[in-house]
Design a protein around this motif. Structure first.
Motif, short mmCIF file in Angstrom:
data_model
loop_
_atom_site.label_atom_id
_atom_site.label_comp_id
_atom_site.label_asym_id
_atom_site.label_seq_id
_atom_site.Cartn_x
_atom_site.Cartn_y
_atom_site.Cartn_z
N LEU A 112 20.18 17.55 -0.01
CA LEU A 112 20.96 17.40 1.22
C LEU A 112 21.31 15.94 1.38
O LEU A 112 20.51 15.06 1.07
CB LEU A 112 20.15 17.87 2.43
CG LEU A 112 19.78 19.34 2.46
CD1 LEU A 112 18.81 19.62 3.60
CD2 LEU A 112 21.02 20.20 2.60
N LYS A 117 21.64 18.30 8.11
CA LYS A 117 22.47 19.22 8.90
C LYS A 117 21.81 20.59 8.89
O LYS A 117 21.42 21.09 7.84
CB LYS A 117 23.88 19.30 8.32
CG LYS A 117 24.65 18.00 8.45
CD LYS A 117 25.99 18.08 7.77
CE LYS A 117 26.69 16.76 7.76
NZ LYS A 117 26.05 15.74 6.96
N SER A 119 22.84 23.75 9.25
CA SER A 119 23.40 24.85 8.46
C SER A 119 23.09 24.67 6.97
O SER A 119 22.74 25.63 6.28
CB SER A 119 24.90 24.97 8.68
OG SER A 119 25.55 23.77 8.31
N GLU A 120 23.19 23.45 6.47
CA GLU A 120 22.91 23.19 5.06
C GLU A 120 21.42 23.38 4.74
O GLU A 120 21.06 23.93 3.71
CB GLU A 120 23.36 21.78 4.68
CG GLU A 120 24.87 21.62 4.75
CD GLU A 120 25.30 20.17 4.59
OE1 GLU A 120 24.43 19.27 4.48
OE2 GLU A 120 26.52 19.93 4.57
N TYR A 123 20.65 27.06 4.74
CA TYR A 123 21.22 27.68 3.55
C TYR A 123 20.30 27.46 2.35
O TYR A 123 20.02 28.38 1.59
CB TYR A 123 22.61 27.10 3.27
CG TYR A 123 23.19 27.59 1.97
CD1 TYR A 123 23.72 28.87 1.86
CD2 TYR A 123 23.15 26.78 0.84
CE1 TYR A 123 24.23 29.33 0.64
CE2 TYR A 123 23.65 27.24 -0.38
CZ TYR A 123 24.19 28.51 -0.46
OH TYR A 123 24.67 28.95 -1.66
#
Length: 130
Positions: A112, A117, A119-120, A123
């Motif tokens: 990352l 973040k 959402s990342e 995921y």
């Protein structure tokens, strides 16, 4: 595994980034956090833990030991289940890290870019190691 059950070890040598990352993770619902500002501190936490950390989230550029070397050391000894590199390196440098992780069959979920973040991060948590 539910977010509040994940045991996450955060390793970041810059005090502001460490506090900011901890705050962001807590705001995302992750509450079982252990933080440290060095690879040495991370190893102390890992060796002192009753069970492996679910996720090692660490900066790549740590003094004395790179994040990927820490992942390698910890995974070979069963101290972590998965890892994510957090960095501000270039995409080329990060892609090279992924290649190295693949060669060594490390449980790296990915990387990352700072700042973290939500959402990342979420995921990657649902990904299979690369």
């Amino acid at each position: 595994m539910a977010e509040d059950d994940l045991r996450i070890l955060v390793v970041e040598d810059h005090p502001f980034q460490l506090i900011a990352t901890q705050y962001l993770l807590e705001s995302y619902g992750f509450t079982r956090l252990t933080t440290t500002d060095s690879a040495e501190g991370a190893l102390q936490h890992m060796f002192g833990a009753e069970q492996p950390f679910d996720v090692l989230l660490c900066d790549q550029c740590l003094p004395g030991l790179t994040g990927l070397d820490l992942v390698r050391f910890a995974s070979q000894r069963g101290l972590i289940r998965q890892a994510i590199i957090l960095s501000s390196l270039t995409m080329f440098e990060l892609d090279e890290l992924v290649k190295t992780a693949t060669e060594y069959e490390l449980p790296l979920l990915g990387y990352l870019i700072k700042p973290l973040k939500q959402s990342e991060f979420r995921y990657l948590l649902t990904s299979t190691p690369i």
